[in-house]
Design a protein around this motif. Structure first.
Motif, mmCIF file in Angstrom:
data_model
loop_
_atom_site.group_PDB
_atom_site.id
_atom_site.type_symbol
_atom_site.label_atom_id
_atom_site.label_comp_id
_atom_site.label_asym_id
_atom_site.label_seq_id
_atom_site.Cartn_x
_atom_site.Cartn_y
_atom_site.Cartn_z
ATOM 1 N N UNK A 97 1.000 -1.540 0.008
ATOM 2 C CA UNK A 97 0.451 -0.215 -0.047
ATOM 3 C C UNK A 97 0.632 2.027 0.026
ATOM 4 N N UNK A 98 1.920 0.946 1.290
ATOM 5 C CA UNK A 98 2.709 2.322 0.947
ATOM 6 C C UNK A 98 3.944 2.709 -0.511
ATOM 7 N N UNK A 99 3.826 1.005 -1.747
ATOM 8 C CA UNK A 99 4.848 2.010 -2.462
ATOM 9 C C UNK A 99 4.267 1.235 -3.952
ATOM 10 N N UNK A 100 2.825 1.211 -3.011
ATOM 11 C CA UNK A 100 2.025 0.970 -4.674
ATOM 12 C C UNK A 100 2.673 -0.226 -6.063
ATOM 13 N N UNK A 101 3.475 -0.464 -5.622
ATOM 14 C CA UNK A 101 4.174 -1.574 -7.405
ATOM 15 C C UNK A 101 4.124 -3.039 -6.624
ATOM 16 N N UNK A 102 4.969 -3.301 -7.856
ATOM 17 C CA UNK A 102 5.152 -5.346 -7.874
ATOM 18 C C UNK A 102 5.905 -4.925 -6.982
ATOM 19 N N UNK A 103 6.106 -6.045 -6.548
ATOM 20 C CA UNK A 103 6.725 -7.127 -5.772
ATOM 21 C C UNK A 103 7.987 -7.620 -6.337
ATOM 22 N N UNK A 104 9.254 -7.483 -6.858
ATOM 23 C CA UNK A 104 9.515 -9.192 -7.354
ATOM 24 C C UNK A 104 10.325 -9.715 -5.907
ATOM 25 N N UNK A 105 9.914 -10.931 -5.790
ATOM 26 C CA UNK A 105 10.635 -11.229 -4.174
ATOM 27 C C UNK A 105 12.243 -11.824 -4.344
ATOM 28 N N UNK A 131 4.357 -10.359 -6.599
ATOM 29 C CA UNK A 131 3.228 -9.425 -6.122
ATOM 30 C C UNK A 131 3.231 -9.033 -6.987
ATOM 31 N N UNK A 132 1.395 -8.268 -7.206
ATOM 32 C CA UNK A 132 1.050 -7.026 -7.626
ATOM 33 C C UNK A 132 -0.199 -6.444 -6.841
ATOM 34 N N UNK A 133 0.125 -5.038 -6.726
ATOM 35 C CA UNK A 133 -1.071 -4.659 -5.399
ATOM 36 C C UNK A 133 -2.498 -4.694 -6.721
ATOM 37 N N UNK A 134 -3.083 -4.341 -6.457
ATOM 38 C CA UNK A 134 -4.499 -4.232 -6.487
ATOM 39 C C UNK A 134 -5.586 -3.040 -5.970
ATOM 40 N N UNK A 135 -5.046 -1.837 -6.901
ATOM 41 C CA UNK A 135 -5.922 -0.448 -5.936
ATOM 42 C C UNK A 135 -6.886 0.262 -7.145
ATOM 43 N N UNK A 136 -7.401 0.612 -6.352
ATOM 44 C CA UNK A 136 -8.480 1.654 -7.372
ATOM 45 C C UNK A 136 -8.898 2.529 -6.473
ATOM 46 N N UNK A 137 -8.199 3.462 -6.946
ATOM 47 C CA UNK A 137 -7.832 5.755 -6.549
ATOM 48 C C UNK A 137 -7.312 4.558 -5.389
ATOM 49 N N UNK A 138 -6.047 5.561 -5.039
ATOM 50 C CA UNK A 138 -5.121 4.412 -3.407
ATOM 51 C C UNK A 138 -5.274 4.053 -2.500
ATOM 52 N N UNK A 139 -6.577 3.072 -2.521
ATOM 53 C CA UNK A 139 -7.499 2.187 -2.449
ATOM 54 C C UNK A 139 -6.593 0.709 -2.317
ATOM 55 N N UNK A 140 -5.845 0.184 -1.884
ATOM 56 C CA UNK A 140 -5.575 -1.701 -1.937
ATOM 57 C C UNK A 140 -6.817 -2.721 -1.712
ATOM 58 N N UNK A 141 -7.428 -3.004 -2.892
ATOM 59 C CA UNK A 141 -7.875 -3.610 -2.715
ATOM 60 C C UNK A 141 -8.191 -5.194 -2.982
ATOM 61 N N UNK A 142 -6.643 -5.114 -2.894
ATOM 62 C CA UNK A 142 -6.174 -6.961 -2.877
ATOM 63 C C UNK A 142 -4.951 -7.568 -3.321
ATOM 64 N N UNK A 143 -4.474 -8.176 -4.365
ATOM 65 C CA UNK A 143 -3.219 -8.218 -4.238
ATOM 66 C C UNK A 143 -3.355 -9.294 -5.257
ATOM 67 N N UNK A 144 -2.173 -9.563 -6.634
ATOM 68 C CA UNK A 144 -1.998 -10.735 -7.397
ATOM 69 C C UNK A 144 -0.741 -11.123 -6.873
ATOM 70 N N UNK A 145 -0.267 -13.008 -6.827
ATOM 71 C CA UNK A 145 0.694 -13.629 -6.171
ATOM 72 C C UNK A 145 0.415 -14.153 -8.103
#
Ligand SMILES: Nc1ncnc2c1ncn2[C@@H]1O[C@H](COP(=O)(O)OP(=O)(O)O)[C@@H](O)[C@H]1O
Ligand SMILES: [Mg+2]
Length: 426
Positions: A97-105, A131-145
């Motif tokens: 949520x802070x980084x708003x970007x993918x995380x390549x582990x 891992x990708x964050x799923x956000x809409x309008x700055x709200x983190x709704x979920x993530x894709x692994x």
């Protein structure tokens, strides 16, 4: 998220064109799907077509559990017998949520160090590499692994950019399907309430009319049975009386459902009510060899409402669970769990008491789950089908709601949500 990170595509017109058509095709394929489960499955299979990846899991925030849970039909395997979840307060989702970007582990040992051990275990279990964050309008709704690529290669910068664009679109489509689902739920509830109200009026009239002659029948038969010495006749009469009593039980149910009476509001400790009810059902619990566990974890267990009516709600729901476990020969475990906690939902946050009753009983089929709150719907030979209709009416009169999670042969959870900050008067 969604920074366009393509290294060379902006200089390569062909690639740009291909990319644009791929994106618009992806987008078109999603916009027509309103059903959340279908949509998630579709996103996962399309991603697999576009990028050669072994496994893709989508986790979304679930309002009622307050956790990020896996969605769709292709779920990750259980970990220690439980479904995997992440919490919004946990470090992983904090980072996303802070980084708003993918995380390549693989590339980020520093981030891995920062995560909690339990999160490590869950990521290992999902075999998550990206891992990708799923956000809409700055709200983190979920993530894709995403797990490793099927060609065992590492993810490239191009992959990152493309996936980021695809998941931006996916996040919007998912948000849309969630709104659609909420809308549909509201409509179903409206119909449910309407049906109950009309039926209630009709039932109340009929029940009163039937009760008087019934009382006369019962006392006459009782009188006759005193005089008979013939055991066969005597048994027949006893049977008639028990049938009359059954009719009376149905009528009583109808009346309390139709004429609930005003709420007799007091402020009381719900924890005490819960333990009273548990004491009441304890003999049946023992008799049926059920393992009952109760977990009360509410800082504020106080509630203003009609204690007697809410006692009836708890009793009905618990008795249903006991019935469900008696009706499930497969169920060797026989676990009944009652829990209570404070939950805050909505914005601004409203405090709720959530009381969950979970059993390991026969479960409810998808087809029946829509019907269980209907008056007279029952699958039991001795049932009246009024228990849950009454419960629902009572909980609605306390501005609350009942949520059902159940799978055929796999137990049932009934969660009663009761808002605590409503001022009620008798
Ligand atoms: N915990 C549960 N597990 C399985 N089925 C349930 C459970 N609770 C309710 N049901 C289903 O909902 C139906 C309606 O319940 P209810 O309104 O209490 O009526 P009744 O208990 O008289 O059948 C039940 O007959 C049963 O099929
Ligand atoms: Mg019942």
């Amino acid at each position: 998220m969604g920074l366009f990170k393509f290294s060379d595509s902006s200089r390569n017109p062909l690639k740009n064109l291909e990319l644009r058509s791929l994106l618009s095709e992806f987008n078109r394929s999603l916009t027509l799907i309103a059903d959340k489960k279908l949509l998630i499955d579709n996103i996962i299979s399309r991603i697999k077509q576009i990028v050669p990846v072994e496994q893709v899991y989508i986790f979304l925030f679930n309002e009622s559990t307050g956790r990020y849970v896996p969605e769709g039909n292709f779920l990750p395997p259980l970990l220690d017998g439980r479904s995997i979840y992440f919490t919004p307060g946990g470090r992983l989702f904090n980072w996303l949520s802070v980084n708003e970007s993918e995380l390549y582990v693989i590339d980020r040992p520093d981030v891995l160090d920062y995560l909690e051990p339990i999160e490590h275990a869950r990521l290992d279990h999902l075999r998550a590499e990206l891992i990708y964050p799923l956000s809409v309008m700055n709200e983190l709704n979920g993530a894709v692994f995403l797990s490793k690529r099927t060609d065992n290669g590492s993810y490239s910068k191009d992959d990152f950019g493309l996936l980021s664009l695809l998941f931006d679109q996916a996040a919007f489509a998912i948000e849309h399907s969630i709104l659609h689902e909420q809308q549909r739920e509201r409509v179903t509830k409206m119909y449910r309430a309407d049906r109950l109200a009309v039926l209630g009026e009709l039932a109340a009239g009929a029940a009163h009319e039937i009760r008087n002659p019934l009382t006369a029948i019962r006392s006459t038969i009782q009188y006759l049975s005193r005089d008979t010495s013939d055991p066969v006749r005597s048994e027949m009469l006893t049977e008639v009386i028990s049938e009359v009593d059954r009719i009376n039980k149905i009528l009583q149910g109808l009346l309390s459902f139709a004429r609930p009476g005003d709420l007799n509001v007091t402020t009381f400790n719900f924890e005490e009510l819960l333990s009273q009810v548990i004491t009441l059902i304890n003999p049946t619990v023992k008799k049926n060899n059920v393992n009952l566990e109760s977990v009360v974890d509410a800082q504020n267990p106080f509630f203003s409402g009609d204690k007697d009516q809410l006692r009836q709600v708890l009793l009905n729901i618990l008795m249903n669970s006991l019935d469900a476990m008696a009706n499930n020969p497969e169920d060797r475990e026989k676990r009944l769990m009652v829990s209570m906690k404070n939950v805050f939902t909505g914005s601004p946050a409203i405090p709720y008491l959530d009381i969950a009753v979970t059993d390991s009983g026969c479960g409810i089929s998808n087809e029946n789950i829509e019907k269980i709150f209907n008056p007279f719907f029952t699958t039991k030979s001795e049932g009246t089908g009024l228990g849950l209709a009454i419960c629902y009416g009572i909980v609605r009169r306390h501005d609350g709601d009942i949520e059902v999670i159940s799978h055929k042969d796999n137990g049932t959870s009934m969660i009663i949500h009761l808002p605590q900050n409503v001022t009620r008067t008798s």
